[in-house]
Design an enzyme around this catalytic site. Structure first.
Site: not given
Length: 257
Positions: A93, A220
């Site tokens: 992230y 995903h």
């Protein structure tokens, strides 16, 4: 390789948020389990590993903010002999106080990102379908997946660092050579393991996996693709399938809650 790195820890052993960013290229000071040392040390000594170190040092010198503070955290929490499941992410992230070296995981107390929310939804859907108790509600659930890592889930990002606000900024700089080697090592070493490959990026690693392993593929879990055909993530049943496969081989299943 067991020495603690040059960032702060609180009394419980957790990283201090004030030191969440990478401060230098010091892999010898990043703690990992000794079982991973041959692979990691071989990479660091290679031209690719040295070039990666030079790149990161230069970006830090240029003022870049790089996450996470401990890029090899997954290799600290999950020893090679303990690996039961491998989940592949792409890169960490890129927001502050999120990444802590485990794919899809965020530090405890942080807002759960959309992809991880979908992962939890799929776990709960499968548990409800099986008549089992689901995990905590989304408002109470932690986004930290350290408990999974300690059970034998290798939460591996194929690129282990990223610059603030710039996804994929460290892609194709050398990390992929290391993570490919780690995937091969698990496939060669583990008697039986489950590989969860979500999305095209992870599925490109399929050819690295040889031996008696279960390879599960789906889109995903990102909201952009989680429900799309032909292989939607939502409804994939991967977590129940992994436990059933492990238990059939006399392994204990994972507590995904």
């Amino acid at each position: 390789m067991s020495t603690r790195a040059n960032f702060a820890f609180d009394d419980a052993g957790s990283q201090n948020p004030s030191s969440e960013r990478l401060t230098g290229w010091n892999p010898a000071l990043w703690p990992i389990d000794p079982s991973w040392a041959p692979v990691v040390q071989g990479f660091l000594a290679s031209p690719t590993g040295q070039q990666l170190g030079q790149f990161i040092e230069q970006r830090l010198a240029d003022g870049a903010v790089i996450y996470p503070a401990h890029p090899l955290r997954a290799l600290e929490l999950t020893p090679l002999p303990a690996v039961k499941v491998v989940i592949l992410g792409q890169d960490p992230y890129h927001g502050p106080n999120q990444a802590h070296g485990l794919a899809f995981s965020v530090k405890h107390g942080n807002r759960i990102p959309p992809s991880l929310r979908n992962i939890f939804k799929e776990i709960d859907r499968g548990a409800a379908q099986a008549g089992a108790t689901t995990g905590p509600s989304s408002g109470l659930r932690s986004g930290s997946l350290e408990a999974w890592a300690r059970q034998g889930v290798l939460l591996l990002n194929t690129c282990m660092t990223v610059e603030a606000g710039a996804p994929e900024s460290h892609g194709k700089r050398g990390w992929e050579t290391l993570t490919d080697a780690l995937i091969r090592t698990v496939a060669d070493s583990a008697a039986s393991a489950v590989f969860m490959l979500w999305g095209a990026h992870a599925q490109a690693k399929r050819e690295l996996i040889k031996g008696d392993h279960l390879v599960l593929t789906a889109n995903h879990p990102s909201p952009l693709s989680a429900n799309r055909p032909p292989h939607p993530f939502m409804g994939c049943g991967h977590f129940a399938a992994a436990n059933a496969w492990l238990q059939a081989r006399d392994h204990k299943g994972l507590d995904w809650s």
